[in-house]
Motif scaffolding. Sequence first.
Motif, PDB file in Angstrom:
ATOM      1  N   LYS A   1       0.705  -1.335  -0.040  1.00  0.00           N
ATOM      2  CA  LYS A   1      -0.161  -0.048   0.105  1.00  0.00           C
ATOM      3  C   LYS A   1       0.848   1.189   0.155  1.00  0.00           C
ATOM      4  O   LYS A   1       1.767   1.385   0.835  1.00  0.00           O
ATOM      5  CB  LYS A   1      -0.919  -0.092   1.247  1.00  0.00           C
ATOM      6  N   ASN A   2       1.100   2.210  -1.056  1.00  0.00           N
ATOM      7  CA  ASN A   2       1.680   3.021  -1.210  1.00  0.00           C
ATOM      8  C   ASN A   2       1.325   4.607  -1.049  1.00  0.00           C
ATOM      9  O   ASN A   2       2.005   5.600  -1.291  1.00  0.00           O
ATOM     10  CB  ASN A   2       2.771   3.021  -2.470  1.00  0.00           C
ATOM     11  N   HIS A   3      -0.135   4.289  -0.969  1.00  0.00           N
ATOM     12  CA  HIS A   3      -0.877   5.856  -0.586  1.00  0.00           C
ATOM     13  C   HIS A   3      -1.825   5.555   0.625  1.00  0.00           C
ATOM     14  O   HIS A   3      -2.320   4.479   0.837  1.00  0.00           O
ATOM     15  CB  HIS A   3      -1.682   6.107  -1.837  1.00  0.00           C
TER      16      HIS A   3
ATOM     17  N   ILE B   1       4.875  12.159   3.376  1.00  0.00           N
ATOM     18  CA  ILE B   1       3.899  12.161   2.307  1.00  0.00           C
ATOM     19  C   ILE B   1       4.169  13.350   1.279  1.00  0.00           C
ATOM     20  O   ILE B   1       4.781  14.357   1.596  1.00  0.00           O
ATOM     21  CB  ILE B   1       2.556  12.204   2.950  1.00  0.00           C
ATOM     22  N   SER B   2       3.519  12.800   0.337  1.00  0.00           N
ATOM     23  CA  SER B   2       3.482  13.607  -0.958  1.00  0.00           C
ATOM     24  C   SER B   2       2.093  14.856  -0.560  1.00  0.00           C
ATOM     25  O   SER B   2       1.501  14.568   0.548  1.00  0.00           O
ATOM     26  CB  SER B   2       2.936  12.890  -2.252  1.00  0.00           C
TER      27      SER B   2
ATOM     28  N   TYR C   1      -2.410  10.385  -0.429  1.00  0.00           N
ATOM     29  CA  TYR C   1      -1.072  10.846   0.176  1.00  0.00           C
ATOM     30  C   TYR C   1      -0.110   9.769  -0.173  1.00  0.00           C
ATOM     31  O   TYR C   1      -0.139   8.845   0.509  1.00  0.00           O
ATOM     32  CB  TYR C   1      -1.083  11.329   1.358  1.00  0.00           C
ATOM     33  N   GLU C   2       0.884   9.897  -0.989  1.00  0.00           N
ATOM     34  CA  GLU C   2       1.805   8.856  -1.181  1.00  0.00           C
ATOM     35  C   GLU C   2       2.796   8.992  -0.029  1.00  0.00           C
ATOM     36  O   GLU C   2       3.148   9.849   0.430  1.00  0.00           O
ATOM     37  CB  GLU C   2       2.438   9.294  -2.576  1.00  0.00           C
ATOM     38  N   ILE C   3       3.338   7.541   0.366  1.00  0.00           N
ATOM     39  CA  ILE C   3       4.195   7.435   1.414  1.00  0.00           C
ATOM     40  C   ILE C   3       5.546   7.264   0.645  1.00  0.00           C
ATOM     41  O   ILE C   3       5.691   6.457  -0.009  1.00  0.00           O
ATOM     42  CB  ILE C   3       3.739   5.999   2.120  1.00  0.00           C
ATOM     43  N   LEU C   4       6.348   8.433   0.891  1.00  0.00           N
ATOM     44  CA  LEU C   4       7.402   8.478   0.419  1.00  0.00           C
ATOM     45  C   LEU C   4       8.601   7.906   1.117  1.00  0.00           C
ATOM     46  O   LEU C   4       9.795   7.660   0.529  1.00  0.00           O
ATOM     47  CB  LEU C   4       7.600  10.155   0.050  1.00  0.00           C
ATOM     48  N   LYS C   5       8.290   8.090   2.473  1.00  0.00           N
ATOM     49  CA  LYS C   5       9.606   7.705   3.420  1.00  0.00           C
ATOM     50  C   LYS C   5       8.743   7.117   4.642  1.00  0.00           C
ATOM     51  O   LYS C   5       7.833   7.790   5.137  1.00  0.00           O
ATOM     52  CB  LYS C   5      10.510   8.778   3.788  1.00  0.00           C
ATOM     53  N   LEU C   6       9.240   6.096   5.119  1.00  0.00           N
ATOM     54  CA  LEU C   6       8.611   5.659   6.479  1.00  0.00           C
ATOM     55  C   LEU C   6       9.478   5.343   7.473  1.00  0.00           C
ATOM     56  O   LEU C   6      10.628   4.556   7.002  1.00  0.00           O
ATOM     57  CB  LEU C   6       7.728   4.203   6.017  1.00  0.00           C
TER      58      LEU C   6
ATOM     59  N   LYS D   1      12.225  10.456  -4.313  1.00  0.00           N
ATOM     60  CA  LYS D   1      11.377  11.247  -4.974  1.00  0.00           C
ATOM     61  C   LYS D   1      11.004  12.493  -4.095  1.00  0.00           C
ATOM     62  O   LYS D   1      10.701  12.499  -3.055  1.00  0.00           O
ATOM     63  CB  LYS D   1      10.079  10.737  -5.187  1.00  0.00           C
ATOM     64  N   GLU D   2      11.162  13.643  -4.653  1.00  0.00           N
ATOM     65  CA  GLU D   2      11.073  15.174  -3.839  1.00  0.00           C
ATOM     66  C   GLU D   2       9.413  15.134  -3.756  1.00  0.00           C
ATOM     67  O   GLU D   2       8.743  14.633  -4.367  1.00  0.00           O
ATOM     68  CB  GLU D   2      11.254  15.947  -4.668  1.00  0.00           C
ATOM     69  N   ARG D   3       9.193  15.747  -2.597  1.00  0.00           N
ATOM     70  CA  ARG D   3       7.469  16.141  -2.422  1.00  0.00           C
ATOM     71  C   ARG D   3       7.147  17.028  -3.324  1.00  0.00           C
ATOM     72  O   ARG D   3       7.591  17.912  -3.642  1.00  0.00           O
ATOM     73  CB  ARG D   3       7.483  16.760  -0.860  1.00  0.00           C
ATOM     74  N   GLU D   4       5.871  16.473  -4.105  1.00  0.00           N
ATOM     75  CA  GLU D   4       5.326  17.403  -5.020  1.00  0.00           C
ATOM     76  C   GLU D   4       4.459  18.579  -4.538  1.00  0.00           C
ATOM     77  O   GLU D   4       4.336  18.636  -3.711  1.00  0.00           O
ATOM     78  CB  GLU D   4       4.359  16.644  -6.053  1.00  0.00           C
TER      79      GLU D   4
END
Length: 137
Positions: free
Chosen positions: A16-18, A49-50, A80-85, A134-137
């Motif tokens: 699950k990436n969002h 998150i994004s 909300y994309e999970i960019l880092k956890l 990936k940078e935060r959009e």
Amino acid sequence: MSIKPEHMSNIVSGTKNHEFRSYPLPSDVSRIWFYTTTPIRRIEHVAYISRGKVPGQVAEDGGIGNADFNAGMKNSNYGYEILKLWKLKQPVSLEQAIKFGFFKCAPQKYTWVPVSVLLAYPLDKEPVLFDKPKERE
């Protein structure tokens, strides 16, 4: 933010990436401190998150719920994309969170993390489970 254990497990595993919500988070929110509900009842993970995405903006790369979200088949309007956890070395139980004034009861929607929590749990000292380049959009 409260989350069910099965959804948190899916985020941790990367399936699950969002995180989808029916409401928008304020635009200056960049991290979610997840309170995992019963039977876990702890804050164990923090996500970077994004910005919020709307249906049609989420990549359908196999993440659980992505295709349904884009098709408007979920009760959620924002993803909300999970960019880092991060995984906290010392999880915070509900009882501890209440005792130390992090919150008054388990969050129903979301609540702001007090500065005292940010100081007690500096994320640069916590283990990173994954970090998307990936940078935060």
